[in-house]
Design an enzyme around this catalytic site. Structure first.
Site, mmCIF file in Angstrom:
data_model
loop_
_atom_site.group_PDB
_atom_site.id
_atom_site.type_symbol
_atom_site.label_atom_id
_atom_site.label_comp_id
_atom_site.label_asym_id
_atom_site.label_seq_id
_atom_site.Cartn_x
_atom_site.Cartn_y
_atom_site.Cartn_z
ATOM 1 N N ARG A 70 -16.370 -35.855 22.624
ATOM 2 C CA ARG A 70 -16.535 -37.212 21.610
ATOM 3 C C ARG A 70 -18.023 -38.575 22.166
ATOM 4 N NH1 ARG A 70 -12.071 -35.837 19.902
ATOM 5 N NH2 ARG A 70 -11.767 -35.326 23.104
ATOM 6 N N THR A 71 -17.605 -38.123 23.129
ATOM 7 C CA THR A 71 -18.552 -39.608 24.180
ATOM 8 C C THR A 71 -20.036 -39.231 23.348
ATOM 9 O OG1 THR A 71 -17.150 -39.392 25.200
ATOM 10 C CG2 THR A 71 -19.340 -40.197 25.762
ATOM 11 N N LYS A 89 -30.828 -25.216 39.105
ATOM 12 C CA LYS A 89 -31.911 -24.498 39.741
ATOM 13 C C LYS A 89 -31.692 -25.899 41.286
ATOM 14 C CE LYS A 89 -34.670 -22.918 35.931
ATOM 15 N NZ LYS A 89 -35.871 -23.694 35.511
ATOM 16 N N ARG A 140 -23.689 -38.593 31.736
ATOM 17 C CA ARG A 140 -21.893 -37.823 31.836
ATOM 18 C C ARG A 140 -22.142 -37.294 33.233
ATOM 19 N NH1 ARG A 140 -16.561 -36.654 28.845
ATOM 20 N NH2 ARG A 140 -16.945 -38.648 28.175
ATOM 21 N N HIS A 196 -15.796 -45.484 32.921
ATOM 22 C CA HIS A 196 -16.303 -45.060 31.954
ATOM 23 C C HIS A 196 -16.379 -46.191 30.842
ATOM 24 C CE1 HIS A 196 -16.942 -42.205 28.025
ATOM 25 N NE2 HIS A 196 -16.014 -41.808 28.261
#
Ligand code: NCD
Length: 313
Positions: free
Chosen positions: A51-52, A80, A101, A129
């Site tokens: 969703r986000t 890396k 995120r 959030h």
């Protein structure tokens, strides 16, 4: 330049103005389809999301902008050993705004300190959030007509659920709000939420184990998933994962105008037959998530609102 890292980065007035803009967008999305033309959003996702990430991308595309980014840590240079600070310095050369995120709490904050473009926290570990909170507020406001005077039940994993932490922090700024915190002992809200946020603002709250007993008094029921990925051992997760399941029988105990929210993904917390109940608001929440993210992108990029109310009207 502004970022949105913590839900309190916006004042209550700014938050209300953003929700008003999101509502104007919902009424007439076509009026906004060129607002962010030639602008680019980078989505930097180091943790799974459906969703986000997609709603950020849909929001930018709906505004006529472009999106670029990576959907998981495995395909980025993080594998890396690149630092978040370096990544955002690089991305600042490619995009106008970024949504990040990250499993580490504080990573988006750190990125914002090195960034030349606005950074949006799209979820950092078990911490915050803020864009889910804007989504929740818009849904509560459109269902109840107000954010004041509500009794809000939060149920499930209140310890690791970042959406819960951000929602409580934000809702305490409205008048006459009460919380009922429904969780197993092991998944109670963190102490800082109780002492600094709830007691710090003199907000009435109750902690309980029983969803049934709480139901009749609630205006909002916010269900959450037990956050499997944040558990240190599998046995604890298995023991706690089905602590609460909202069923039709339990819905019969609730007020006729209560609204059920869930940030999704749902696992077992809400039985499928609750979806047809008019009080189920979780898919409407998903739709609102696109409008608030459109409003947020416009606000952080300082893009003019074609439907802004005229002064004095
Ligand atoms: C939430 C999250 O990522 O914190 N999901 C979302 O963004 N809608 C809730 C969850 O994962 O349970």
């Amino acid at each position: 330049m502004r970022h949105l890292i913590d839900p309190l980065d916006f004042t209550r007035e700014e938050t209300d103005a953003l929700l008003d803009l999101a509502s104007r967008i919902r009424e007439d999305p076509a009026a906004y389809q060129e607002v962010a033309r030639y602008k680019k959003l980078a989505t930097l996702f180091y943790e799974p999301s459906t969703r986000t990430r997609l709603s950020f991308e849909a929001a930018m595309l709906n505004l006529g902008g472009h999106v670029l980014g990576f959907p998981s840590e495995n395909v980025s240079s993080a594998t890396k050993g690149e630092s978040v600070a370096d990544t955002i310095r690089v991305v600042s050369c490619y995009a106008d705004i970024a949504a990040m995120r990250h499993p580490k709490e504080g990573a988006p904050l750190r990125a914002s300190r090195y960034s030349r473009i606005p950074v949006i926290n799209a979820g950092d570990g078990g911490h915050q959030h803020p864009t889910q909170t804007l989504t929740d507020l818009m849904t509560i406001r459109s269902r109840k007509g107000t954010l004041n005077g509500l009794t809000i039940g939060l149920c499930g994993d209140l310890k690791f659920g970042r959406t819960v932490h951000s929602l409580i922090k934000t809702m305490v700024r409205y008048e006459g709000v009460r919380f009922v915190l429904i969780s197993p002992e092991e998944l109670r809200v963190p102490d800082y939420i109780i002492t600094d946020v709830l007691e710090g603002s003199d907000i009435p709250y109750a902690e309980t184990r029983s969803l049934e007993e709480s139901m009749p008094g609630l205006d909002i029921l916010y269900m959450t998933r037990v956050q499997k990925e944040r558990f240190f051992n599998e046995e604890d997760y298995i023991r706690l994962k089905n602590s609460y399941i909202l069923t039709r029988d339990k819905m019969a105990l609730a007020k006729p105008d209560m609204a059920v929210l869930h940030p999704l993904p749902r696992v077992n917390e809400i039985a499928l037959d609750v979806d047809d109940d008019p009080r189920a608001a979780y898919f409407e929440q998903v739709q609102n998530g696109v409008y608030v993210r459109m409003a947020l992108i416009m606000t952080l990029l300082g893009l003019p609102d074609p439907k802004a109310p005229k002064e004095g009207v």
